[in-house]
Design a protein around this motif. Structure first.
Motif, PDB file in Angstrom:
ATOM      1  N   MET A   1       0.974  -1.442  -0.126  1.00 57.21           N
ATOM      2  CA  MET A   1       0.113  -0.059   0.084  1.00 57.21           C
ATOM      3  C   MET A   1       0.935   1.373  -0.114  1.00 57.21           C
ATOM      4  N   LEU A   2       0.701   2.095  -1.127  1.00 57.85           N
ATOM      5  CA  LEU A   2       1.496   3.189  -0.730  1.00 57.85           C
ATOM      6  C   LEU A   2       1.164   4.266   0.231  1.00 57.85           C
ATOM      7  N   PRO A   3       2.289   4.956   0.707  1.00 54.89           N
ATOM      8  CA  PRO A   3       1.983   5.961   1.747  1.00 54.89           C
ATOM      9  C   PRO A   3       1.262   7.010   1.459  1.00 54.89           C
ATOM     10  N   GLY A   4       0.392   7.596   2.154  1.00 57.63           N
ATOM     11  CA  GLY A   4      -0.089   8.970   2.122  1.00 57.63           C
ATOM     12  C   GLY A   4      -1.692   8.618   1.436  1.00 57.63           C
ATOM     13  N   TYR A   5      -2.546   8.962   2.270  1.00 60.06           N
ATOM     14  CA  TYR A   5      -4.020   8.839   1.636  1.00 60.06           C
ATOM     15  C   TYR A   5      -5.016   9.894   2.776  1.00 60.06           C
ATOM     16  N   TRP A   6      -5.946  10.401   1.892  1.00 57.49           N
ATOM     17  CA  TRP A   6      -6.705  11.600   2.347  1.00 57.49           C
ATOM     18  C   TRP A   6      -7.803  11.164   3.332  1.00 57.49           C
ATOM     19  N   PHE A   7      -8.640  10.096   2.885  1.00 58.28           N
ATOM     20  CA  PHE A   7      -9.638   9.608   3.375  1.00 58.28           C
ATOM     21  C   PHE A   7      -9.536   8.427   4.378  1.00 58.28           C
ATOM     22  N   SER A   8     -10.357   8.229   5.382  1.00 51.74           N
ATOM     23  CA  SER A   8     -10.126   7.087   6.146  1.00 51.74           C
ATOM     24  C   SER A   8     -10.498   5.822   5.600  1.00 51.74           C
ATOM     25  N   ARG A   9      -9.631   4.989   6.172  1.00 48.66           N
ATOM     26  CA  ARG A   9      -9.713   3.505   5.532  1.00 48.66           C
ATOM     27  C   ARG A   9     -11.084   2.696   6.190  1.00 48.66           C
ATOM     28  N   ASN A  10     -11.772   3.380   7.168  1.00 48.09           N
ATOM     29  CA  ASN A  10     -13.025   3.110   7.441  1.00 48.09           C
ATOM     30  C   ASN A  10     -13.899   3.677   6.262  1.00 48.09           C
ATOM     31  N   LYS A  11     -14.641   2.830   5.663  1.00 49.12           N
ATOM     32  CA  LYS A  11     -15.579   3.379   4.496  1.00 49.12           C
ATOM     33  C   LYS A  11     -16.613   3.962   4.781  1.00 49.12           C
ATOM     34  N   ASP A  12     -16.991   3.929   6.104  1.00 44.23           N
ATOM     35  CA  ASP A  12     -18.380   4.657   6.532  1.00 44.23           C
ATOM     36  C   ASP A  12     -17.843   5.902   6.811  1.00 44.23           C
ATOM     37  N   LYS A  13     -16.874   6.141   7.602  1.00 36.04           N
ATOM     38  CA  LYS A  13     -16.323   7.399   7.653  1.00 36.04           C
ATOM     39  C   LYS A  13     -15.724   8.094   6.410  1.00 36.04           C
ATOM     40  N   ALA A  14     -15.062   7.379   5.658  1.00 33.03           N
ATOM     41  CA  ALA A  14     -14.505   8.111   4.397  1.00 33.03           C
ATOM     42  C   ALA A  14     -15.731   8.545   3.547  1.00 33.03           C
ATOM     43  N   TRP A  15     -17.071   7.942   3.654  1.00 34.17           N
ATOM     44  CA  TRP A  15     -17.917   8.385   2.761  1.00 34.17           C
ATOM     45  C   TRP A  15     -18.511   9.835   3.277  1.00 34.17           C
ATOM     46  N   ALA A  16     -18.621   9.751   4.650  1.00 36.30           N
ATOM     47  CA  ALA A  16     -19.127  10.926   5.465  1.00 36.30           C
ATOM     48  C   ALA A  16     -18.021  12.188   5.112  1.00 36.30           C
ATOM     49  N   GLU A  17     -16.743  11.903   4.804  1.00 37.84           N
ATOM     50  CA  GLU A  17     -15.729  12.954   4.876  1.00 37.84           C
ATOM     51  C   GLU A  17     -15.896  13.467   3.388  1.00 37.84           C
ATOM     52  N   LYS A  18     -15.989  12.541   2.519  1.00 32.35           N
ATOM     53  CA  LYS A  18     -16.369  13.196   0.946  1.00 32.35           C
ATOM     54  C   LYS A  18     -17.599  14.018   1.082  1.00 32.35           C
ATOM     55  N   PHE A  19     -18.513  13.467   1.796  1.00 32.03           N
ATOM     56  CA  PHE A  19     -19.920  13.948   1.637  1.00 32.03           C
ATOM     57  C   PHE A  19     -19.795  15.402   2.222  1.00 32.03           C
ATOM     58  N   TYR A  20     -19.275  15.562   3.335  1.00 30.30           N
ATOM     59  CA  TYR A  20     -18.969  16.819   4.037  1.00 30.30           C
ATOM     60  C   TYR A  20     -18.070  17.942   3.324  1.00 30.30           C
TER      61      TYR A  20
END
Length: 282
Positions: A1-20
C-alpha cells in the motif's frame, strides 16, 4: 500500500468525509446569500429557522436518506456520531465559551429583532448591561456554529491524515513534530479564516470584533485553542478500519471533555495574555 492517503480506511467514515467536503461550497453560498439579502436582521422565528437550515437538511437529513441502505445503522454511522459530537461540543462552547469571546476577544452580536438569548448567567459580562453592550448570544447561533464546525473539522482531519500517512516511515520524533505542526497550522488557519472571511464580511453589521487587527493576529491564536484540542480528538472517532467504534455515549463524553479542556485553555489565555481589547474601546 502506498503511503499517504486523504480519506479514512473506514469506508463509512470516508463516505461522510467526502460528503461533508462537498457541503463546503453550499455552506459558503448559503452564508453569502443570507448576508447579501439582509436576512440577518429578522425576528426570532426566521433567525432560528435560517440557522437550522444551514445545518439540518444537508448535514442530517440528506445522509440519513442516502445511507439508508448502506448496511450501517444510522445510530452506528459516522455521520450521526459526528453530528452528535458537534452538537454537544457546540452547545457547551456557545453557552459558556462565548462569554470569553465577549470579554477577552471583544466579539459583539447585534440582532435587533431577536429576543431569544441563551448564555451563562454568571460567567462573562454583567447581565445587567450585557444586552446594551451586544454581549448576549442569540439562540440561532447554536445551530449555525454546528455547520461551521462540521466544515472545519472535516477539512482539517482529512489534511491531518494526509500528513500522518505520508510520514509513516519517518522517525517517531519527526512524526510527532510534523503532527503537532499540522494540528497547530490547521487550527490557526480556521480560527483566522472565520474571522477574516465571515466576521469581516457583509455580516459585520451584526457580528464584529472591537479590535479586528488584534483579533486576526493574537485573538486567532486564542480561538485556535478550540481546534488544537478538538481536531485530534475527532480524528480518532471511528478512524481505524475494523477497529473500535465509538458508542453514542462515548461521543457525548468525549465532546464534553473537549469542551471542558478548551474552557480551561481559554481561561489560561485570559490569565496569561489578558483581554486583547482596550477597555475604553469596548
Amino acid at each position: 500500500m502506498l503511503p499517504g492517503y486523504w480519506f479514512s480506511r473506514n469506508k463509512d467514515k470516508a463516505w461522510a468525509e467526502k460528503f461533508y467536503l462537498a457541503f463546503i461550497p453550499l455552506f459558503f453560498g448559503y452564508n453569502a446569500l443570507i448576508q447579501k439579502m439582509g436576512w440577518l436582521d429578522v425576528g426570532n422565528f426566521w433567525h432560528v429557522t435560517q440557522n437550522l437550515l444551514m445545518w439540518v437538511p444537508y448535514c442530517l437529513l440528506l445522509p440519513l436518506l442516502l445511507r439508508r441502505n448502506s448496511g450501517v445503522g444510522w445510530r452506528e454511522s459516522y455521520w450521526f456520531k459526528f453530528n452528535l459530537y458537534m452538537f454537544v461540543f457546540v452547545f457547551f462552547a456557545t453557552y459558556f465559551h462565548t462569554e470569553y469571546f465577549f470579554k477577552t476577544l471583544g466579539i459583539r452580536y447585534r440582532f435587533p429583532h431577536v429576543t431569544l438569548y441563551l448564555d451563562s448567567a454568571l460567567l462573562g459580562p454583567d447581565e445587567a448591561t450585557a444586552m446594551q453592550n451586544f454581549e448576549k448570544v442569540p439562540i440561532g447561533m447554536y445551530f449555525n456554529a454546528i455547520a461551521f464546525f462540521i466544515v472545519y473539522h472535516t477539512a482539517s482531519v482529512v489534511c491531518m491524515r494526509r500528513v500522518k500517512t505520508l510520514t509513516l516511515d519517518a522517525p517517531k520524533a519527526l512524526r510527532l513534530v510534523l503532527w503537532a505542526i499540522t494540528v497547530a497550522l490547521t487550527a490557526y488557519f480556521f480560527a483566522w479564516a472565520e474571522t477574516f472571511f465571515y466576521v469581516n464580511s457583509a455580516a459585520r453589521e451584526n457580528v464584529w470584533y472591537v479590535d479586528m487587527p488584534r483579533m486576526l493576529s493574537l485573538g486567532s491564536a486564542c480561538y485556535a485553542l478550540y481546534f488544537i484540542v478538538s481536531f485530534p480528538n475527532v480524528f480518532r472517532l471511528d478512524e481505524q478500519e475494523g477497529g473500535e467504534r465509538w458508542s453514542l455515549s462515548r461521543c457525548v463524553i468525549e465532546a464534553s471533555f473537549v469542551s471542558m479542556l478548551v474552557l480551561l485553555l481559554l481561561d489560561a489565555f485570559t490569565w496569561i495574555v489578558g483581554p486583547i481589547v482596550v477597555a475604553s474601546r469596548a
